[in-house]
Enzyme design. Structure first.
Site, PDB file in Angstrom:
ATOM      1  N   HIS A  28      41.965  31.521  43.867  1.00  0.00           N
ATOM      2  CA  HIS A  28      41.657  32.913  44.208  1.00  0.00           C
ATOM      3  C   HIS A  28      41.938  33.162  45.686  1.00  0.00           C
ATOM      4  CE1 HIS A  28      37.837  30.628  44.476  1.00  0.00           C
ATOM      5  NE2 HIS A  28      37.484  31.452  45.445  1.00  0.00           N
ATOM      6  N   LEU A  29      42.657  34.257  45.923  1.00  0.00           N
ATOM      7  CA  LEU A  29      42.999  34.693  47.273  1.00  0.00           C
ATOM      8  C   LEU A  29      41.945  35.673  47.750  1.00  0.00           C
ATOM      9  CD1 LEU A  29      45.133  34.934  49.628  1.00  0.00           C
ATOM     10  CD2 LEU A  29      46.022  36.921  48.380  1.00  0.00           C
ATOM     11  N   HIS A  30      41.320  35.359  48.879  1.00  0.00           N
ATOM     12  CA  HIS A  30      40.380  36.295  49.498  1.00  0.00           C
ATOM     13  C   HIS A  30      41.179  37.324  50.285  1.00  0.00           C
ATOM     14  CE1 HIS A  30      36.514  34.244  48.777  1.00  0.00           C
ATOM     15  NE2 HIS A  30      37.296  33.170  48.690  1.00  0.00           N
TER      16      HIS A  30
END
Length: 136
Positions: A101-103
């Site tokens: 997951h990319l913040h």
């Protein structure tokens, strides 16, 4: 899909709790449940990829598309200053969900002091993606 993975359930529509902000056939973007700044989103692939440690050169295009979606969501939310954003991945063992997951965080200058330590660029825990590398 991994049935025990919370993010797989979200990505495939089985968990309706988070507000899906944007999605396509490959990616899903939703609000972080514990936001570090006024705008804090997660972009995840529908494909289960355990973490950034599971990635290889063949995933470069995927990361580019994740960044593109994250920046599009910020623009849709009225964020125009792309120099004050932070994009990045936590590395194991600093991840709470074992699904890539990319913040996507904006404005980075408003990251909460109590959560700031989790998003320090280029540390062992947080690998940043430069927004300038992806101008779209």
């Amino acid at each position: 899909m991994v049935p025990s993975c919370m993010f797989c359930l979200i990505a495939h529509g089985y968990d309706k709790k988070p507000e899906i902000v944007q999605k396509n056939n490959e990616l899903v973007c939703f609000r972080d449940i514990n936001p570090a700044a006024p705008h804090h989103y997660l972009v995840i692939p529908k494909e289960h990829i355990w973490s950034c440690f599971s990635m290889h050169r063949g995933h470069i295009d995927l990361v580019e598309r994740m960044v593109e979606m994250g920046k599009a969501v910020l623009r849709d939310q009225g964020i125009t200053e792309m120099k004050d954003i932070r994009l990045g991945f936590h590395q194991p063992p600093y991840i709470s969900v074992n699904h890539l997951h990319l913040h996507v965080i904006a404005p980075a200058s408003q990251i909460s002091k109590s959560l700031e330590y989790k998003f320090i660029p280029e540390t062992d825990s947080f690998v940043t993606v430069s927004a300038e590398d992806f101008p779209y």
